[in-house]
Design an enzyme around this catalytic site. Structure first.
Site, mmCIF file in Angstrom:
data_model
loop_
_atom_site.group_PDB
_atom_site.id
_atom_site.type_symbol
_atom_site.label_atom_id
_atom_site.label_comp_id
_atom_site.label_asym_id
_atom_site.label_seq_id
_atom_site.Cartn_x
_atom_site.Cartn_y
_atom_site.Cartn_z
ATOM 1 N N GLU A 156 -3.526 10.416 8.509
ATOM 2 C CA GLU A 156 -2.544 10.988 7.489
ATOM 3 C C GLU A 156 -3.052 10.527 5.968
ATOM 4 O O GLU A 156 -2.369 9.690 5.225
ATOM 5 C CB GLU A 156 -1.176 10.237 7.851
ATOM 6 N N PRO A 157 -4.267 11.142 5.518
ATOM 7 C CA PRO A 157 -4.582 10.685 4.116
ATOM 8 C C PRO A 157 -3.600 11.389 3.096
ATOM 9 O O PRO A 157 -3.297 12.325 2.971
ATOM 10 C CB PRO A 157 -5.810 11.159 3.958
ATOM 11 N N ARG B 267 -3.240 9.662 -0.842
ATOM 12 C CA ARG B 267 -3.954 9.170 -2.025
ATOM 13 C C ARG B 267 -5.523 9.677 -1.867
ATOM 14 O O ARG B 267 -5.898 10.402 -3.093
ATOM 15 C CB ARG B 267 -3.862 7.673 -2.072
ATOM 16 N N GLY C 214 -4.042 5.688 4.261
ATOM 17 C CA GLY C 214 -4.289 4.500 3.476
ATOM 18 C C GLY C 214 -5.688 4.134 3.149
ATOM 19 O O GLY C 214 -6.191 3.161 2.511
ATOM 20 N N ARG D 123 3.080 3.648 -11.768
ATOM 21 C CA ARG D 123 2.441 2.665 -11.074
ATOM 22 C C ARG D 123 1.930 1.470 -11.814
ATOM 23 O O ARG D 123 2.033 0.322 -11.203
ATOM 24 C CB ARG D 123 1.207 3.382 -10.339
ATOM 25 N N CYS E 186 11.823 3.042 -23.579
ATOM 26 C CA CYS E 186 12.437 1.908 -24.375
ATOM 27 C C CYS E 186 12.261 0.959 -23.172
ATOM 28 O O CYS E 186 13.399 0.653 -22.512
ATOM 29 C CB CYS E 186 13.864 2.435 -24.630
ATOM 30 N N GLU E 187 11.351 0.187 -22.893
ATOM 31 C CA GLU E 187 11.083 -0.754 -21.960
ATOM 32 C C GLU E 187 9.954 -1.504 -22.378
ATOM 33 O O GLU E 187 8.689 -0.898 -22.474
ATOM 34 C CB GLU E 187 10.949 0.185 -20.580
ATOM 35 N N TYR F 57 0.836 9.819 -6.255
ATOM 36 C CA TYR F 57 2.038 8.932 -6.703
ATOM 37 C C TYR F 57 2.148 8.942 -8.188
ATOM 38 O O TYR F 57 2.540 7.745 -8.798
ATOM 39 C CB TYR F 57 1.705 7.699 -6.127
HETATM 40 C C1 LIG Z 1 2.181 6.781 2.657
HETATM 41 C C2 LIG Z 1 1.753 7.224 3.780
HETATM 42 C C3 LIG Z 1 0.648 7.833 4.300
HETATM 43 C C4 LIG Z 1 -0.367 7.945 3.084
HETATM 44 O O1 LIG Z 1 -0.860 7.048 2.701
HETATM 45 P P1 LIG Z 1 -2.142 7.087 1.411
HETATM 46 O O2 LIG Z 1 -2.276 5.614 0.983
HETATM 47 O O3 LIG Z 1 -1.563 7.786 0.361
HETATM 48 O O4 LIG Z 1 -3.121 7.471 2.141
HETATM 49 C C5 LIG Z 1 0.416 8.139 5.486
HETATM 50 N N1 LIG Z 1 1.350 7.723 6.498
HETATM 51 C C6 LIG Z 1 2.505 7.298 6.383
HETATM 52 C C7 LIG Z 1 3.346 7.074 7.445
HETATM 53 C C8 LIG Z 1 2.930 7.040 5.055
HETATM 54 O O5 LIG Z 1 3.867 6.202 4.834
#
Ligand SMILES: *Cc1c(COP(=O)(O)O)cnc(C)c1O
Length: 444
Positions: A290-291, A293, A248, A330, A361-362, A390
């Site tokens: 868990e990066p 983005r 996140g 997005r 077409c939107e 994404y």
């Molecule tokens: C989507 C997600 C992430 C990655 O989130 P980012 O915003 O892309 O860093 C990490 N862990 C879990 C469980 C997720 O669902």
């Protein structure tokens, strides 16, 4: 004009990424084209890994592959010493096919199927992040049948919701994911799992949101998780060896975004875990993050060819490109904002305000509203920055558009990592039932 990573304007006034002229890339590979700055991806991986190394703590940085899951990206993740998160059989298959070490793969998801769990067990992946009771018992049964013990984390909701600039502390989190700490469901999950012979509890996982620019939410989540760990240790005699605080971490899409250096997030997380656990004399757990983005987002640029335009005097001028919500959903999904400029005439002064429309077409297929650009003509190349996360992974074939190619650029070279879809890719899976087959026309 903000230039990410190795992006620069060359002496011909064109955008260059990884030493490659983007107008030449567009000519060679066609448009729309996803261009990834490989050096920038690797730099982001290193920023996380090195920040953890500096703390001396045990860690895993797992790239959340859902952000951009292709085999070449799995190779980079492995080469950079990362682990890998997958959330489906398709992502797991991609990682395994790329040769990613299974013991460094973590499987997420709120509705894993029996087939997915079997596939994960057979591949001997590192851990399954268990989301709910149905999964817990299905996993234990499946592991029992296969005569193995599976390492698990529990996805818990710590009652912290983080948004871009604020975080909300909620009592009960209304989400489809995970076991709630506040209402006792997380505690019950661990009590029940302790009795199961074919799962081994490593610890807990929490993911509080996405595109977060502050560390407070992570700190609060670490506090809650640590308090929970301490309760579980005292009352159930289960000691966690892993605390996973998810992803996140925010990135800069436009000038409105002010991300922190990635090392700051790592620092805040490791400091909170350290102080919380030492306070309780709790053996320091391994910390996982868990990066997604923040690894690939700003390394991606999408090149489009400009086509038609429509000027509605006094209202708006639309300039259309040869892609849109199919390659970047997005803006339509989240009202996401992007910056863009002319790749083939990057030094030309801006002369007008236009809105970039896709070709679907939107009515909602708009990529950017109110963008300053030079006067454009059909054939100009538009570069939309920060499309690495994404975008390709959420791309669709709406209107039966073919999904674009993806190239990695580095040191003046461009490597194709996903080829552009063909018409065969688009219609080749269709089946016409026998009874609808066209009859040969009888000759008279
Ligand atoms: C989507 C997600 C992430 C990655 O989130 P980012 O915003 O892309 O860093 C990490 N862990 C879990 C469980 C997720 O669902």
């Amino acid at each position: 004009m903000y230039l990410h990573g190795t992006s620069q304007i060359n002496s011909d006034g064109r955008l260059e990424i990884g030493g490659c002229d983007t107008a030449e890339l567009a000519a060679k590979f066609g448009t729309p084209l996803y261009v990834f700055d490989e050096a920038l991806i690797r730099r982001r991986c290193k920023e996380f890994v090195e920040a953890f190394r500096a703390t001396g703590m045990r860690y895993q940085v797992a790239y959340a592959s859902k952000a951009f899951c292709v085999m070449a990206m799995c190779r980079i993740a492995e080469e950079e010493g990362m682990s890998l998160d997958v959330v489906s059989d398709g992502e797991l298959y991609t990682a395994l096919r790329a040769g990613f070490p299974p013991e460094r793969i973590h499987f997420h998801g709120n509705n894993k199927t029996l087939e997915e769990l079997e596939m994960a067990i057979d591949a001997k992946i590192g851990c399954v992040v268990v989301d709910n009771f149905t999964e817990l018992y299905m996993l234990n049964e499946t592991a029992k049948e296969k005569g193995v013990k599976v390492k698990i984390l529990f996805r818990v909701t710590p009652g912290v919701e983080a948004h871009t600039h604020e975080f909300i502390s909620t009592g009960q989190t209304d989400t489809k994911f995970g076991f709630d700490i506040g209402n006792g469901s997380a505690f019950r999950a661990i009590r029940e799992a302790k009795e199961l012979e074919h799962v081994e509890i490593l610890g807990v996982h929490s993911h509080i949101g996405s595109q977060i620019f502050e560390v407070d939410g992570f700190r609060l989540a670490a506090d809650r998780v640590a308090e929970f760990a301490q309760n579980v240790r005292l009352e159930l005699d289960v000691t966690f060896s892993v605390i996973n605080l998810g992803g996140g971490f925010g990135i800069r899409y436009t000038e409105e975004d002010s991300p922190l250096p990635l090392a700051k997030y790592v620092q805040a997380i490791t400091d909170s875990i350290k102080s919380n656990f030492t306070k309780h004399d709790y053996p320091l757990p391994e910390i996982w993050i868990e990066p997604g983005r923040s690894i690939v987002g700003d390394a991606g640029t999408t090149l489009y060819t400009i086509g038609s335009s429509k000027d509605i005097p006094g209202v708006r001028k639309y300039v259309a490109v040869d892609g849109g919500m199919t390659d970047n959903p997005r803006p339509a999904l989240y009202d996401a904002k992007y910056e863009a400029f002319l790749a083939n005439r990057a030094n030309d002064p801006n002369e007008e305000t236009v809105s970039i429309a896709g070709k679907c077409c939107e009515t909602g297929d708009m990529l950017i509203r109110d963008l300053e650009l030079p006067k454009t003509a059909p054939g100009d190349i538009l570069a939309v920055a920060c499309t690495g996360a994404y975008n390709y992974s959420m791309a669709s074939n709406y209107n039966r558009l073919r999904r674009p190619a993806v190239v990695f650029v580095h040191d003046g070279e461009a490597d194709l990592v996903v080829r552009r879809e063909t018409f065969e890719d688009v219609a080749g899976k269709d089946v016409i039932p026998e009874r609808m087959q066209k009859q040969p026309v009888a000759k008279s």
